[in-house]
Design a protein around this motif. Structure first.
Motif, PDB file in Angstrom:
ATOM      1  N   PRO A   2     -17.607  -4.522 -11.274  1.00 34.45           N
ATOM      2  CA  PRO A   2     -16.355  -3.811 -10.971  1.00 34.45           C
ATOM      3  C   PRO A   2     -16.198  -2.527 -11.782  1.00 34.45           C
ATOM      4  O   PRO A   2     -16.886  -2.313 -12.783  1.00 34.45           O
ATOM      5  CB  PRO A   2     -15.280  -4.825 -11.362  1.00 34.45           C
ATOM      6  CG  PRO A   2     -15.916  -5.716 -12.346  1.00 34.45           C
ATOM      7  CD  PRO A   2     -17.376  -5.761 -11.992  1.00 34.45           C
ATOM      8  N   GLU A   3     -15.287  -1.716 -11.331  1.00 36.61           N
ATOM      9  CA  GLU A   3     -14.859  -0.532 -12.074  1.00 36.61           C
ATOM     10  C   GLU A   3     -13.832  -1.001 -13.103  1.00 36.61           C
ATOM     11  O   GLU A   3     -12.960  -1.820 -12.790  1.00 36.61           O
ATOM     12  CB  GLU A   3     -14.229   0.451 -11.087  1.00 36.61           C
ATOM     13  CG  GLU A   3     -13.684   1.698 -11.698  1.00 36.61           C
ATOM     14  CD  GLU A   3     -13.035   2.603 -10.658  1.00 36.61           C
ATOM     15  OE1 GLU A   3     -12.802   3.760 -11.009  1.00 36.61           O
ATOM     16  OE2 GLU A   3     -12.750   2.156  -9.537  1.00 36.61           O
ATOM     17  N   PHE A   4     -13.922  -0.495 -14.341  1.00 40.81           N
ATOM     18  CA  PHE A   4     -12.999  -0.893 -15.411  1.00 40.81           C
ATOM     19  C   PHE A   4     -12.110   0.280 -15.786  1.00 40.81           C
ATOM     20  O   PHE A   4     -12.606   1.390 -16.011  1.00 40.81           O
ATOM     21  CB  PHE A   4     -13.771  -1.353 -16.658  1.00 40.81           C
ATOM     22  CG  PHE A   4     -14.487  -2.645 -16.459  1.00 40.81           C
ATOM     23  CD1 PHE A   4     -13.853  -3.850 -16.701  1.00 40.81           C
ATOM     24  CD2 PHE A   4     -15.791  -2.663 -16.005  1.00 40.81           C
ATOM     25  CE1 PHE A   4     -14.514  -5.049 -16.509  1.00 40.81           C
ATOM     26  CE2 PHE A   4     -16.468  -3.851 -15.810  1.00 40.81           C
ATOM     27  CZ  PHE A   4     -15.825  -5.047 -16.056  1.00 40.81           C
ATOM     28  N   LEU A   5     -10.808   0.015 -15.860  1.00 42.82           N
ATOM     29  CA  LEU A   5      -9.843   1.026 -16.254  1.00 42.82           C
ATOM     30  C   LEU A   5      -8.959   0.466 -17.361  1.00 42.82           C
ATOM     31  O   LEU A   5      -8.478  -0.671 -17.260  1.00 42.82           O
ATOM     32  CB  LEU A   5      -8.967   1.426 -15.069  1.00 42.82           C
ATOM     33  CG  LEU A   5      -9.683   2.112 -13.916  1.00 42.82           C
ATOM     34  CD1 LEU A   5     -10.125   1.110 -12.881  1.00 42.82           C
ATOM     35  CD2 LEU A   5      -8.792   3.134 -13.296  1.00 42.82           C
ATOM     36  N   GLU A 104     -13.475  -5.686  -7.465  1.00 42.37           N
ATOM     37  CA  GLU A 104     -13.910  -4.297  -7.335  1.00 42.37           C
ATOM     38  C   GLU A 104     -13.397  -3.472  -8.512  1.00 42.37           C
ATOM     39  O   GLU A 104     -14.011  -2.480  -8.884  1.00 42.37           O
ATOM     40  CB  GLU A 104     -13.398  -3.704  -6.018  1.00 42.37           C
ATOM     41  CG  GLU A 104     -14.054  -4.324  -4.806  1.00 42.37           C
ATOM     42  CD  GLU A 104     -13.618  -3.687  -3.513  1.00 42.37           C
ATOM     43  OE1 GLU A 104     -13.439  -2.451  -3.479  1.00 42.37           O
ATOM     44  OE2 GLU A 104     -13.461  -4.418  -2.528  1.00 42.37           O
ATOM     45  N   ARG A 105     -12.263  -3.900  -9.050  1.00 43.75           N
ATOM     46  CA  ARG A 105     -11.646  -3.167 -10.151  1.00 43.75           C
ATOM     47  C   ARG A 105     -10.961  -4.148 -11.096  1.00 43.75           C
ATOM     48  O   ARG A 105     -10.297  -5.072 -10.652  1.00 43.75           O
ATOM     49  CB  ARG A 105     -10.625  -2.172  -9.590  1.00 43.75           C
ATOM     50  CG  ARG A 105      -9.927  -1.335 -10.626  1.00 43.75           C
ATOM     51  CD  ARG A 105      -9.059  -0.293  -9.985  1.00 43.75           C
ATOM     52  NE  ARG A 105      -9.902   0.782  -9.469  1.00 43.75           N
ATOM     53  CZ  ARG A 105      -9.445   1.848  -8.837  1.00 43.75           C
ATOM     54  NH1 ARG A 105      -8.157   1.983  -8.619  1.00 43.75           N
ATOM     55  NH2 ARG A 105     -10.276   2.781  -8.431  1.00 43.75           N
ATOM     56  N   ILE A 133     -21.645  -0.909 -19.826  1.00 37.27           N
ATOM     57  CA  ILE A 133     -20.724  -0.816 -18.692  1.00 37.27           C
ATOM     58  C   ILE A 133     -19.746   0.330 -18.938  1.00 37.27           C
ATOM     59  O   ILE A 133     -19.098   0.400 -19.976  1.00 37.27           O
ATOM     60  CB  ILE A 133     -19.965  -2.142 -18.518  1.00 37.27           C
ATOM     61  CG1 ILE A 133     -20.956  -3.281 -18.248  1.00 37.27           C
ATOM     62  CG2 ILE A 133     -18.942  -2.029 -17.401  1.00 37.27           C
ATOM     63  CD1 ILE A 133     -20.336  -4.661 -18.290  1.00 37.27           C
ATOM     64  N   ALA A 134     -19.636   1.203 -17.971  1.00 38.23           N
ATOM     65  CA  ALA A 134     -18.731   2.349 -18.078  1.00 38.23           C
ATOM     66  C   ALA A 134     -17.293   1.912 -17.806  1.00 38.23           C
ATOM     67  O   ALA A 134     -17.040   0.983 -17.037  1.00 38.23           O
ATOM     68  CB  ALA A 134     -19.139   3.429 -17.090  1.00 38.23           C
ATOM     69  N   ALA A 135     -16.374   2.590 -18.445  1.00 37.95           N
ATOM     70  CA  ALA A 135     -14.949   2.351 -18.241  1.00 37.95           C
ATOM     71  C   ALA A 135     -14.229   3.680 -18.384  1.00 37.95           C
ATOM     72  O   ALA A 135     -14.738   4.602 -19.032  1.00 37.95           O
ATOM     73  CB  ALA A 135     -14.422   1.344 -19.260  1.00 37.95           C
ATOM     74  N   THR A 136     -13.054   3.781 -17.781  1.00 40.85           N
ATOM     75  CA  THR A 136     -12.228   4.967 -17.963  1.00 40.85           C
ATOM     76  C   THR A 136     -10.982   4.575 -18.748  1.00 40.85           C
ATOM     77  O   THR A 136     -10.510   3.437 -18.673  1.00 40.85           O
ATOM     78  CB  THR A 136     -11.822   5.617 -16.627  1.00 40.85           C
ATOM     79  OG1 THR A 136     -11.150   4.654 -15.821  1.00 40.85           O
ATOM     80  CG2 THR A 136     -13.032   6.156 -15.893  1.00 40.85           C
ATOM     81  N   LYS A 148      -6.306  11.150 -17.797  1.00 37.07           N
ATOM     82  CA  LYS A 148      -7.610  10.553 -18.079  1.00 37.07           C
ATOM     83  C   LYS A 148      -8.114  11.137 -19.398  1.00 37.07           C
ATOM     84  O   LYS A 148      -8.290  12.337 -19.528  1.00 37.07           O
ATOM     85  CB  LYS A 148      -8.581  10.831 -16.956  1.00 37.07           C
ATOM     86  CG  LYS A 148      -9.907  10.123 -17.103  1.00 37.07           C
ATOM     87  CD  LYS A 148     -10.787  10.381 -15.887  1.00 37.07           C
ATOM     88  CE  LYS A 148     -12.107   9.680 -16.019  1.00 37.07           C
ATOM     89  NZ  LYS A 148     -12.960   9.934 -14.844  1.00 37.07           N
TER      90      LYS A 148
END
Length: 150
Positions: A2-5, A104-105, A133-136, A148
């Motif tokens: 998943p995308e991490f925020l 997914e997120r 793992i990338a995160a924003t 951001k």
């Protein structure tokens, strides 16, 4: 994966910010699960989602309700995914779970004025980075808008 925020709350509490993010998730056609750290916080958020705006509400259920699986938003205190959600919100001190393949997120929201919440969020950020793992990272500005930062 998943995308991490990471959402760093400042100046506005979770109860004011989360409904907008849930609306955006639903607009994308996603179901959402929101994990909270206590039944008391879950009950408060449950009430808030019915009344947060005069002209609308967010359709949701708690994981304890028999129709939870059919609702677009489910509030829970467990690491389960009762409605087959595509997006998971970890709020109120909840840490990023280990089992993430279903999403997914994954969104971690934390109170920037709480030293313990800030430290936990930093640990989760480092954990993801260590795993490659990338995160924003998003932070509220003085007007409450998201910027951001990383």
């Amino acid at each position: 994966m998943p995308e991490f925020l990471f959402y760093h709350l400042q100046g506005r509490p979770l109860e004011q910010v989360l409904p907008t993010l849930l609306e955006r998730s639903l607009a994308r056609g996603w179901k959402a699960v929101v994990e909270l750290s206590s039944r008391e916080r879950l009950a408060g958020l449950d009430d808030r989602l019915w009344t947060y705006a005069d002209e609308s509400f967010l359709p949701h259920a708690t994981a304890a309700e028999p129709d939870a699986a059919t609702n677009p938003i489910v509030l829970t205190t467990a690491a389960d995914n009762p409605n087959g959600a595509q997006v998971r919100f970890c709020v109120d001190g909840v840490r990023i779970p280990d089992a993430l393949d279903a999403y997914e997120r994954v969104i971690l929201m934390f109170d920037g004025d709480d030293p313990d919440a800030l430290a936990s969020a930093r640990e989760d950020w480092k954990k993801l980075r260590t795993l490659g793992i990338a995160a924003t990272y998003w932070q509220q500005d003085e007007t409450g808008r998201w910027e951001k930062k990383a």
